[in-house]
Design an enzyme around this catalytic site. Structure first.
Site, PDB file in Angstrom:
ATOM      1  CG  ASP A  81      20.482 -59.058  53.712  1.00 58.89           C
ATOM      2  OD1 ASP A  81      19.447 -59.672  53.397  1.00 58.89           O
ATOM      3  OD2 ASP A  81      20.996 -59.142  54.840  1.00 58.89           O
ATOM      4  CG  HIS A  99      25.912 -62.622  60.832  1.00 55.34           C
ATOM      5  ND1 HIS A  99      24.897 -61.710  61.018  1.00 55.34           N
ATOM      6  CD2 HIS A  99      25.395 -63.604  60.052  1.00 55.34           C
ATOM      7  CE1 HIS A  99      23.817 -62.124  60.397  1.00 55.34           C
ATOM      8  NE2 HIS A  99      24.087 -63.282  59.802  1.00 55.34           N
ATOM      9  CB  SER A 155      24.383 -80.487  43.939  1.00 57.34           C
ATOM     10  OG  SER A 155      23.665 -80.827  42.789  1.00 57.34           O
ATOM     11  CB  ALA A 188      28.849 -81.033  43.699  1.00 56.10           C
ATOM     12  NE  ARG A 225      42.928 -73.536  48.650  1.00 56.83           N
ATOM     13  CZ  ARG A 225      43.323 -72.384  49.167  1.00 56.83           C
ATOM     14  NH1 ARG A 225      43.652 -71.395  48.340  1.00 56.83           N
ATOM     15  NH2 ARG A 225      43.388 -72.195  50.470  1.00 56.83           N
ATOM     16  NE  ARG A 255      39.970 -80.008  33.994  1.00 59.86           N
ATOM     17  CZ  ARG A 255      39.298 -79.756  32.863  1.00 59.86           C
ATOM     18  NH1 ARG A 255      39.751 -78.850  32.011  1.00 59.86           N
ATOM     19  NH2 ARG A 255      38.177 -80.391  32.604  1.00 59.86           N
TER      20      ARG A 255
END
Length: 208
Positions: free
Chosen positions: A104, A126, A153, A171, A191, A194
């Site tokens: 958007d 939202h 992935s 992933a 997070r 390393r």
């Protein structure tokens, strides 16, 4: 009110909505409907149904779809985008199957970026309170992916996130905060675990 006056009022309204979108404020589907002409739905459909051997046609469609696209781009179909025209991709990009751009507002991707299958890059969220989701109320913040990033992935990158140069996103991660350069980050929420160092030049994977 004559035609010129109506046009001026419409233009002023559109500019006001665009300013709210740019500021990350809540707006509705009806308010943003005037942007529909910037959606590249037909071209995306065509790309996803173009045979692999038609390299020149695929390239022409990517140029027509995206706001900008670099050289040596590989994007395996199918992919999906809300607009397409708000996506900007650098050189030497590789995007695997089922990449989704909820664009958007701008999604900017640097050079040498690799994205694994079924990744979602979403600039839009939202409000929590249902009363503010009437008429699909939403807010949008741009995403920036710097050069040489690798995203694993099924990762999801959320509004307003910047992923720094050279970083690896594990992933299945949900990236809700910006990630500094040259780090390995993973998890839900994602997070940093390393730094990426010269020792990684001799290993096969980020986890050894």
């Amino acid at each position: 009110m004559d035609e010129r006056s109506r046009s001026a009022v419409t233009h002023a309204h559109e500019e006001e909505v665009l300013a709210r979108i740019a500021a990350g404020l809540v707006h509705t589907e009806s308010e943003a409907a005037f942007q529909a002409s910037r959606r590249r739905t037909e071209q995306i459909f065509a790309y996803n149904h173009t045979p692999p051997g038609e390299v020149e046609k695929r390239r022409a469609l990517l140029v027509a779809i995206f706001g900008s696209v670099g050289e040596r781009t590989v994007l395996l179909p199918p992919f999906h985008a809300g607009f397409g025209s708000n996506v900007h991709i650098g050189d030497d990009f590789f995007g695997n199957v089922n990449l989704t751009f909820v664009d958007d507002v701008d999604i900017r991707i640097g050079d040498g970026v690799m994205i694994a299958p079924s990744v979602t890059l979403t600039t839009t969220g939202h409000p929590v309170h249902p009363a503010r989701r009437t008429d699909f109320g939403r807010f949008s913040e741009p995403i920036v992916i710097e050069d040489k990033v690798w995203i694993g992935s099924n990762a999801v990158v959320l509004p307003g996130v910047r992923i720094g140069y050279g970083s690896v996103i594990g992933a299945g991660s949900v990236v809700s905060r910006s990630i500094p350069p040259m780090t390995v980050a993973l998890g839900t929420p994602c997070r940093v675990v390393r730094a990426i160092t010269d020792e990684d030049l001799t290993t096969r994977t980020a986890e050894r």
